[in-house]
Design an enzyme around this catalytic site. Sequence first.
Site, short mmCIF file in Angstrom:
data_model
loop_
_atom_site.label_atom_id
_atom_site.label_comp_id
_atom_site.label_asym_id
_atom_site.label_seq_id
_atom_site.Cartn_x
_atom_site.Cartn_y
_atom_site.Cartn_z
N CYS A 1 77.10 21.98 57.09
CA CYS A 1 76.36 23.19 56.59
C CYS A 1 75.74 22.89 55.34
O CYS A 1 75.87 21.91 54.78
CB CYS A 1 77.48 24.13 56.07
SG CYS A 1 78.62 24.73 57.11
N TYR B 1 82.57 23.15 70.53
CA TYR B 1 83.25 22.92 69.10
C TYR B 1 84.70 23.60 69.08
O TYR B 1 84.91 24.68 69.17
CB TYR B 1 82.35 23.51 68.26
CG TYR B 1 82.74 23.57 66.76
CD1 TYR B 1 82.99 22.47 65.83
CD2 TYR B 1 82.94 24.90 66.09
CE1 TYR B 1 83.33 22.43 64.62
CE2 TYR B 1 83.58 24.93 64.77
CZ TYR B 1 83.72 23.57 64.10
OH TYR B 1 84.02 23.73 62.67
N HIS C 1 88.21 22.38 62.66
CA HIS C 1 88.13 23.21 61.43
C HIS C 1 89.12 24.35 61.61
O HIS C 1 88.99 25.14 60.63
CB HIS C 1 87.15 23.14 60.68
CG HIS C 1 85.92 22.18 60.67
ND1 HIS C 1 84.90 22.03 60.77
CD2 HIS C 1 86.78 21.02 59.94
CE1 HIS C 1 84.36 20.71 60.53
NE2 HIS C 1 85.21 20.32 59.70
N ASP D 1 89.08 17.75 55.86
CA ASP D 1 88.01 17.15 56.67
C ASP D 1 87.16 16.76 55.39
O ASP D 1 86.57 15.58 55.29
CB ASP D 1 87.32 17.99 57.45
CG ASP D 1 86.33 17.26 58.48
OD1 ASP D 1 86.52 16.18 58.70
OD2 ASP D 1 85.41 17.80 58.90
#
Length: 694
Positions: A31, A170, A173, A266
């Site tokens: 991001c 994906y 997370h 992460d």
Amino acid sequence: MTRDPRYDVLFEPIKIGPVTARNRFYQVPHCAGLGHRYPFANAEHRRIKAEGGWAVVCTEESEIHHTSEISPAMESRIWDENDIPALQLLTDGVHKHGGLAGIELVYIGYHGPNRYSREIPMAPSHTVTDSYEPVQARAMDKQDIKNLRRWHKQAALRARDAGFDIVYAYAGHDMSLPMHFLSKRHNQRSDEYGGSLENRVRLFRELIEETKDAVGDRCAIAVRLAVDELLGDSGINSDGEGKEIVSILAELPDLWDVNISGWSNDSMTSRFSEEGFQEKYTAFVKSVTSKPVVGVGRFTSPDTMVSQIRRGVLDFIGAARPSIADPFLPAKIEAGRENDIRECIGCNICVASDNVVMPLRCTQNPTAGEEWRRGWHPENLQGSGSKESVLIVGGGPSGLECARALAQRGYRTTLADSAPYLGGRVALEASLPGLSNWIRVRDYRTGQLDQMLNAETFVNSTMDAALVQEFDCDHVVVATGSHWRRDGKGRQHKRPVPGLEDFAVFTPNDLLNPDFKIEDLPAGNVAIFDDDHYYIGGVLAEMLARAGRTVYLITPASEVSTWTKHTLEQERIQTRLLELGVHISQQRGLSRVKSGQLEIACIYTGRTEIIDCQSVVLITERAPERGLFDALTQLKNAGSLDQIKSIQLIGDALAPGTIAAAVFGGHRCAREFGIETDVDDVPFKREIPWFSEN
Ligand code: ADP
Ligand code: SF4
């Protein structure tokens, strides 16, 4: 300079399905607070990384459909063909430098409350969303699953048309629907998509297969999977289901991008993790697939990178933060300039930018997020064509960055600091528990200054107005920093707190002083009043508790170091303090100081209690150190400093803030030095939303 042959392996081309990466440097999806709202800024931010040598440059999360969006966060969107031109800006930029562009297709599921679209979020099973909002997601039926598969495929086709070379499925997370299906925590279905692991993997497998069918002839299909959630058996873990999932799908994707979940694991900060910290979770992946594997771990050292490759841990060196701190990291290693790498310090100011929905900023790299709107290149600065000299007073983050960038522009610079060392506050704060990597803010800049013949630095050199007057220079920049107030003025108390003069009051400056010894605090309990709410209160509590003191931490907020929620550290900080036995009084203000006792009060009811302590550390507000600037300005106005053409005030001395803000302030001063600016003008380009009805 030439490349060190030990690093040759990092520059081998690697095939990923139908495409080939020119080397092993891989900017994984991250991001940037830019996304669909600031497409020009986003494209330029990513283009520069390709220019800096990253073989693969990916987008952030790209929402594939309007039924799953995470506004107001600024992620990418690929909802329909209207989004293609913005994404094409990015792929064109990356291709221009021979890079491969990757897109992370994301269906967020119950993680996104759909604040913009008002669609009801979907999940494997009925569940509340994980934001503290009164929103529930509904369980998907078979038609919903079919729809999702179609949407994913259509997004993949659009991604191909936008020029992407790598298309992701994906499941990382805990922020994506495929992950929610994989997880027995979230998936309580009794049909063929729930129950056994084989069933829970079904949807993810279908998405990968269908993406491959749709675009696999031209694009590589990457999978991002969190192989461990650090939740033991109740989550996916690398000894259990994480390993089984990779084994089941082993040869299906063209590339495995593996990490740990959630985001706070992460993107763990350097306060809580070392370079390469994910290896113990992800190392197994290469043993169960023949496909290339990328992983992350705040890699900034080429030796560590080579070791990852040689030991068969990874095929690609994945990076988000190191690529933000230094977009030219690969190019520097390639040119034998590894000593010039601007190493990430692991502070997560970049992450915080995204979390508070503002464009990316970075402590180490003041140009991050400014590449398009201010036209700032991370390596190149406009030459000044000037031989003028600049005296910079203060060698903290702002003074150092200002001196470095001014010298790069060709000015003759002299930097003077009164301390026996350079670095200002970072030199001191880096000695606090867990913050040693922060010294990189200083070391990168002193390393650069040492190489420049037109830059001089002096320590043990306190400058007052008279000395500056005698000094032969054309310009002065004052970067004298700030100090913590001793009188309690801050957010809660707008005026000094009465009674403190009779108490043993300390500030962070006292505790950070290199001569400070723990015995300097009176025997007994010590209270910390933290009305600052970033890291310093928590880290000083940790330091004092580790030194054996009984510590009371008082904060008007609902949790300690509350702003560190944005840097993903808050839970770890509070846990650590509780484990160290720190007594935490939340939602309590400093009420009064009376006869050696500290009275605190509930911020809601005003109910008071007494803390028995013999000293207090006040962390409330900082006062700018602007005495020198004011004295020089006075002289200038009186006509006694005519030889000096300009005097500027920067960094904490102008307004105390983060280290990132000080570095930015120093950099901006240098960029704009000698260039006419008009305060009436907006100093950067803006992206006005396209005026259309799409
Ligand atoms: P910033 O974050 O703005 O860079 P810092 O507080 O980290 O500010 O650094 C300010 C530096 O300025 C400190 O290293 C301090 O020693 C130095 N300094 C302050 N006043 C003077 C002065 N009069 N002469 C020389 N150095 C000074
Ligand atoms: Fe690294 Fe901090 Fe920059 Fe993020 S803000 S890239 S963690 S130095």
